[in-house]
Design a protein around this motif. Structure first.
Motif, short mmCIF file in Angstrom:
data_model
loop_
_atom_site.label_atom_id
_atom_site.label_comp_id
_atom_site.label_asym_id
_atom_site.label_seq_id
_atom_site.Cartn_x
_atom_site.Cartn_y
_atom_site.Cartn_z
N ASP A 30 0.85 -1.19 0.00
CA ASP A 30 0.00 0.00 0.00
C ASP A 30 0.88 1.24 0.00
OD1 ASP A 30 -2.17 -1.66 0.16
OD2 ASP A 30 -2.46 -1.38 2.32
N SER A 54 0.93 5.78 -0.74
CA SER A 54 0.25 7.04 -0.96
C SER A 54 1.33 8.07 -1.27
CB SER A 54 -0.54 7.44 0.29
OG SER A 54 -1.02 8.76 0.13
N ALA A 85 1.08 11.07 -1.72
CA ALA A 85 0.88 12.31 -0.97
C ALA A 85 1.57 12.24 0.40
CB ALA A 85 -0.62 12.56 -0.79
N GLN A 86 1.79 11.03 0.92
CA GLN A 86 2.43 10.86 2.22
C GLN A 86 3.93 10.62 2.11
OE1 GLN A 86 0.82 11.21 5.04
NE2 GLN A 86 -1.17 11.43 4.08
N TYR A 132 7.14 7.44 6.63
CA TYR A 132 6.95 6.89 5.29
C TYR A 132 8.25 6.96 4.51
CZ TYR A 132 1.96 7.48 6.17
OH TYR A 132 0.71 7.42 6.71
N GLY A 141 5.91 6.55 -0.27
CA GLY A 141 4.71 6.71 0.51
C GLY A 141 4.24 5.43 1.19
N ARG A 142 5.18 4.51 1.43
CA ARG A 142 4.84 3.26 2.13
C ARG A 142 5.20 3.39 3.60
NH1 ARG A 142 8.20 -0.56 -1.77
NH2 ARG A 142 9.65 1.04 -1.12
#
Length: 108
Positions: A32, A34, A36-37, A50, A54-55
C-alpha cells in the motif's frame, strides 16, 4: 537458569512474536502506498513515518523481519542436518575419514 540467558530468550521471543503477529495486527500491506504521504515523518499511527514511495516503514520492517527469520530458520535446519550426517559418518567409519572431517571442521 542464567539471568542473561532468560533475558536473551525473552528478547528473541518478543522479536519473533512481533515479526509474526505485527503485520496481522497492523492490518496494512507493505504494498500500500500514498504518494501524498511520501517522506512524511513519524506520527501517532505511523511511528516510523513513510519512505520515498509513501509506504509505511514500520510495516515494511515487520514484513522484512519475517523474511529474515525464515531465512535464519532454514539455514539452521540445513546446517544441523549436514552436521549430523557428517558427525554420524565420522563416528561410524572413524580412522582417516574421522581425521579428515575433524581437520576440515577445524579449518572452517
Amino acid at each position: 537458569m542464567n539471568r542473561q540467558l532468560k533475558m536473551g530468550m525473552w528478547g528473541l521471543g518478543l522479536i519473533v512474536l512481533v515479526a509474526v503477529l505485527g503485520p496481522v495486527l497492523l492490518g496494512r500491506s507493505p504494498h500500500d502506498f500514498s504518494l501524498a504521504q511520501a517522506l512524511h515523518g513519524p506520527s501517532l499511527f505511523f511511528p516510523m513515518g513513510y519512505d520515498e514511495d509513501g509506504r509505511d516503514l514500520l510495516t515494511l520492517v515487520l514484513y522484512g523481519a519475517r523474511v529474515s527469520l525464515l531465512i535464519g530458520l532454514v539455514t539452521i535446519v540445513i546446517t544441523a542436518s549436514l552436521g549430523t550426517c557428517v558427525g554420524a559418518l565420522a563416528g561410524f567409519f572413524g580412522g582417516r575419514l574421522d581425521e579428515l572431517f575433524v581437520f576440515v571442521t577445524d579449518v572452517l
